[in-house]
Design an enzyme around this catalytic site. Sequence first.
Site, PDB file in Angstrom:
ATOM      1  N   ILE A   1      75.255  53.146  16.621  1.00 68.81           N
ATOM      2  CA  ILE A   1      74.829  52.875  15.246  1.00 68.81           C
ATOM      3  C   ILE A   1      75.666  51.755  14.613  1.00 68.81           C
ATOM      4  O   ILE A   1      75.224  51.117  13.652  1.00 68.81           O
ATOM      5  CB  ILE A   1      74.930  54.183  14.415  1.00 68.81           C
ATOM      6  CG1 ILE A   1      74.021  54.135  13.202  1.00 68.81           C
ATOM      7  CG2 ILE A   1      76.368  54.481  14.001  1.00 68.81           C
ATOM      8  CD1 ILE A   1      73.859  55.491  12.518  1.00 68.81           C
TER       9      ILE A   1
ATOM     10  N   GLY B   1      91.270  56.939  20.528  1.00 69.72           N
ATOM     11  CA  GLY B   1      90.345  56.488  19.491  1.00 69.72           C
ATOM     12  C   GLY B   1      89.003  57.191  19.502  1.00 69.72           C
ATOM     13  O   GLY B   1      88.025  56.680  18.954  1.00 69.72           O
ATOM     14  N   GLN B   2      88.951  58.394  20.091  1.00 68.08           N
ATOM     15  CA  GLN B   2      87.681  59.135  20.133  1.00 68.08           C
ATOM     16  C   GLN B   2      87.361  59.713  18.762  1.00 68.08           C
ATOM     17  O   GLN B   2      88.215  60.347  18.130  1.00 68.08           O
ATOM     18  CB  GLN B   2      87.779  60.272  21.156  1.00 68.08           C
ATOM     19  CG  GLN B   2      86.464  61.005  21.354  1.00 68.08           C
ATOM     20  CD  GLN B   2      86.558  62.092  22.421  1.00 68.08           C
ATOM     21  OE1 GLN B   2      87.636  62.404  22.926  1.00 68.08           O
ATOM     22  NE2 GLN B   2      85.425  62.684  22.758  1.00 68.08           N
TER      23      GLN B   2
ATOM     24  N   ASN C   1      86.563  56.437  25.280  1.00 64.02           N
ATOM     25  CA  ASN C   1      87.687  56.764  24.402  1.00 64.02           C
ATOM     26  C   ASN C   1      87.943  58.261  24.502  1.00 64.02           C
ATOM     27  O   ASN C   1      86.999  59.066  24.442  1.00 64.02           O
ATOM     28  CB  ASN C   1      87.363  56.368  22.964  1.00 64.02           C
ATOM     29  CG  ASN C   1      87.180  54.864  22.807  1.00 64.02           C
ATOM     30  OD1 ASN C   1      87.818  54.085  23.507  1.00 64.02           O
ATOM     31  ND2 ASN C   1      86.297  54.467  21.910  1.00 64.02           N
TER      32      ASN C   1
ATOM     33  N   HIS D   1      80.755  54.116  26.481  1.00 63.12           N
ATOM     34  CA  HIS D   1      80.275  52.942  25.753  1.00 63.12           C
ATOM     35  C   HIS D   1      79.963  51.872  26.796  1.00 63.12           C
ATOM     36  O   HIS D   1      80.820  51.565  27.640  1.00 63.12           O
ATOM     37  CB  HIS D   1      81.360  52.364  24.843  1.00 63.12           C
ATOM     38  CG  HIS D   1      81.793  53.245  23.712  1.00 63.12           C
ATOM     39  ND1 HIS D   1      81.339  53.078  22.424  1.00 63.12           N
ATOM     40  CD2 HIS D   1      82.664  54.286  23.668  1.00 63.12           C
ATOM     41  CE1 HIS D   1      81.912  53.969  21.629  1.00 63.12           C
ATOM     42  NE2 HIS D   1      82.721  54.719  22.361  1.00 63.12           N
TER      43      HIS D   1
ATOM     44  N   HIS E   1      81.256  60.523  26.104  1.00 60.43           N
ATOM     45  CA  HIS E   1      80.277  59.436  26.146  1.00 60.43           C
ATOM     46  C   HIS E   1      80.895  58.191  26.750  1.00 60.43           C
ATOM     47  O   HIS E   1      82.102  57.950  26.606  1.00 60.43           O
ATOM     48  CB  HIS E   1      79.735  59.119  24.746  1.00 60.43           C
ATOM     49  CG  HIS E   1      80.786  58.936  23.695  1.00 60.43           C
ATOM     50  ND1 HIS E   1      81.415  59.997  23.080  1.00 60.43           N
ATOM     51  CD2 HIS E   1      81.336  57.818  23.157  1.00 60.43           C
ATOM     52  CE1 HIS E   1      82.294  59.543  22.204  1.00 60.43           C
ATOM     53  NE2 HIS E   1      82.274  58.213  22.248  1.00 60.43           N
TER      54      HIS E   1
HETATM   55  P1  5GP Z   1      84.050  57.109  19.856  1.00 57.38           P
HETATM   56  O1  5GP Z   1      84.706  56.554  18.617  1.00 57.38           O
HETATM   57  O2  5GP Z   1      84.104  58.621  19.862  1.00 57.38           O
HETATM   58  O3  5GP Z   1      84.511  56.499  21.138  1.00 57.38           O
HETATM   59  O4  5GP Z   1      82.529  56.668  19.780  1.00 57.38           O
HETATM   60  C1  5GP Z   1      81.608  57.266  18.942  1.00 57.38           C
HETATM   61  C2  5GP Z   1      80.558  56.237  18.626  1.00 57.38           C
HETATM   62  O5  5GP Z   1      79.439  56.893  18.084  1.00 57.38           O
HETATM   63  C3  5GP Z   1      80.990  55.175  17.612  1.00 57.38           C
HETATM   64  O6  5GP Z   1      80.970  53.893  18.219  1.00 57.38           O
HETATM   65  C4  5GP Z   1      79.967  55.315  16.489  1.00 57.38           C
HETATM   66  O7  5GP Z   1      79.553  54.080  15.951  1.00 57.38           O
HETATM   67  C5  5GP Z   1      78.820  56.046  17.165  1.00 57.38           C
HETATM   68  N1  5GP Z   1      78.046  56.899  16.281  1.00 57.38           N
HETATM   69  C6  5GP Z   1      78.521  57.748  15.343  1.00 57.38           C
HETATM   70  N2  5GP Z   1      77.505  58.403  14.737  1.00 57.38           N
HETATM   71  C7  5GP Z   1      76.354  57.938  15.327  1.00 57.38           C
HETATM   72  C8  5GP Z   1      74.971  58.248  15.112  1.00 57.38           C
HETATM   73  O8  5GP Z   1      74.586  59.070  14.295  1.00 57.38           O
HETATM   74  N3  5GP Z   1      74.082  57.582  15.887  1.00 57.38           N
HETATM   75  C9  5GP Z   1      74.468  56.646  16.813  1.00 57.38           C
HETATM   76  N4  5GP Z   1      73.510  56.030  17.507  1.00 57.38           N
HETATM   77  N5  5GP Z   1      75.775  56.347  17.041  1.00 57.38           N
HETATM   78  C10 5GP Z   1      76.706  56.993  16.299  1.00 57.38           C
END
Ligand code: 5GP
Length: 114
Positions: free
Chosen positions: A32, A93-94, A87, A102, A100
């Site tokens: 997003i 930085g999770q 992450n 990226h 997941h």
């Molecule tokens: P993290 O920070 O845990 O490595 O990655 C989580 C990711 O999820 C972030 O890059 C954030 O932009 C994405 N994200 C958070 N909420 C949503 C959502 O509701 N929909 C989508 N498509 N991505 C999301």
Amino acid sequence: MNTDCLFCKIVAGDIPAKRVHEDELCLAFPDINPQAPTHLLIIPKEHIASQAKAMAEHKLLLGHLMATAAELARTHKLDKGYRVVTNTGDDGGQTVHHLHLHLLGGRPMGWPPG
Ligand code: 5GP
Ligand code: ZN
């Protein structure tokens, strides 16, 4: 399914996401808040909180996620290269606590990451 988990809600269809790939084990959709021209998230359908919770029983699933990232990089024509990032935990930085990958591409990446 973890009812408090954002990505479990996306798997269930309770929160919308553009499903660029789906199979019996995983789902991929655009981030997003994209950090590169191509920024996809690849998630297992099964709730695993993070890479830190990955166990021997998840070996096939983890390989499947990486193979899916490679397939998506090909279909998105990331021919010049790309980065796959997981992450993990606070220092990693999770922010969403459902494992997941990226998949980032379409621009040169710096190193070391921030
Ligand atoms: P993290 O920070 O845990 O490595 O990655 C989580 C990711 O999820 C972030 O890059 C954030 O932009 C994405 N994200 C958070 N909420 C949503 C959502 O509701 N929909 C989508 N498509 N991505 C999301
Ligand atoms: Zn979850």
